[in-house]
Design an enzyme around this catalytic site. Sequence first.
Site, PDB file in Angstrom:
ATOM      1  N   ARG A   1       0.802  -1.217   0.000  1.00 32.81           N
ATOM      2  CA  ARG A   1       0.000   0.000   0.000  1.00 32.81           C
ATOM      3  C   ARG A   1       0.839   1.273   0.000  1.00 32.81           C
ATOM      4  O   ARG A   1       0.448   2.274  -0.583  1.00 32.81           O
ATOM      5  CB  ARG A   1      -0.942  -0.010   1.209  1.00 32.81           C
ATOM      6  CG  ARG A   1      -2.108  -0.962   1.073  1.00 32.81           C
ATOM      7  CD  ARG A   1      -2.924  -1.021   2.342  1.00 32.81           C
ATOM      8  NE  ARG A   1      -2.196  -1.691   3.419  1.00 32.81           N
ATOM      9  CZ  ARG A   1      -2.620  -1.805   4.658  1.00 32.81           C
ATOM     10  NH1 ARG A   1      -3.770  -1.256   5.007  1.00 32.81           N
ATOM     11  NH2 ARG A   1      -1.914  -2.450   5.560  1.00 32.81           N
TER      12      ARG A   1
ATOM     13  N   LYS B   1      -5.629 -17.390   1.443  1.00 33.19           N
ATOM     14  CA  LYS B   1      -7.025 -17.819   1.445  1.00 33.19           C
ATOM     15  C   LYS B   1      -7.898 -16.691   2.010  1.00 33.19           C
ATOM     16  O   LYS B   1      -7.417 -15.871   2.790  1.00 33.19           O
ATOM     17  CB  LYS B   1      -7.192 -19.111   2.232  1.00 33.19           C
ATOM     18  CG  LYS B   1      -6.725 -19.040   3.706  1.00 33.19           C
ATOM     19  CD  LYS B   1      -7.748 -18.372   4.588  1.00 33.19           C
ATOM     20  CE  LYS B   1      -7.118 -17.794   5.799  1.00 33.19           C
ATOM     21  NZ  LYS B   1      -8.020 -16.870   6.502  1.00 33.19           N
TER      22      LYS B   1
END
Length: 346
Positions: free
Chosen positions: A42, A101
């Site tokens: 980010r 996941k």
Amino acid sequence: MSAAAERPLRLGALGHSSIAWRRVLPTVARVPGLDLVAVAGRTPQKAARFAAHFGCAAEEDGEALLARPDVDAVYISTPTSQHHRWAERALNAGKHVLVEKPIGVDAREAEELCALAEKQGLVLRENFMFLHHTQHEFAAKLAASGRLGRLASFQASFSIPPLPKDDIRYDPDLGGGALLDVGVYPLRAASLLLGPELRVAGASLRTRPDGLDLAGQVLLVSGAGVLAELSFGFEHAYASAYTLWSDRARLTVTRAFTPPPGHRPEVILEEQDHEERFSLPACDQLAACLHEFAESARHGGPAREHRPAGAVATMELVDAVRARAVEVPVPDPGEAGADTAGQGNE
């Protein structure tokens, strides 16, 4: 042997998650056949911090990381809502992908990524570490041996205590919620041990006013008629276990989903007048997962891998749970003063 097969798989890491910092990237450093070459996320500041700590290059953003010719594969640990976006970009850039996941937020995203990986001839993995632990193969073989008798039901739970108020798993816009974070584990375990033909018979979700689910229960029926009861959530003391229950015995795996690398699993067999405890060797499930990913990308390609189909099936179950669930309204966890960090979650 090609030059690509001889050299380590050159990995780029996209995302500055806690699991990347604590677990995955330190393990990458000690898995043969993997070489971390760059990180991005980010902000350039966080990338620089990761790069200094792990001894690799820092890129300004994800696009710059994907443009590097010395990156063969990308590990993605962004918030769940961004998994599809970045995995798609990485596959289109010709990179193999290991994505945290769940692979996406629904079955459509999972199907699109699996189809794209097949089209591009690239390896796509979902980082479900527990699938690589040897204790599950032991449990499955013991059940298949006939020692348990006829399997009647399966019970599984994965729950953690309340998270810090600002944890991204409490943000519905980032793909938060208990179902996507911890609920997918017992769903995947049910598929692993009961087979792929599962259908949702019922479900309930404890849901905040903003729609985010904090806990839930699911009832499944397998193709062979075995009943499954699954529970998960952010509101409980830590639990990570499953039980295969038959007409002769119960078989329980006590630390099913997040055992530490040095943990020696104990599988418990309970019969009417007898209890037996099997102490198994320790298994570093994350190292095994990373090694399999690296070897498939360097040598085998996607044809060796069946788990993308499992990823789609799991997300189909997630969609069915959402569609069937009875929602039970609960207050925002902040109102209950949830300041305790979760324990044990990968």
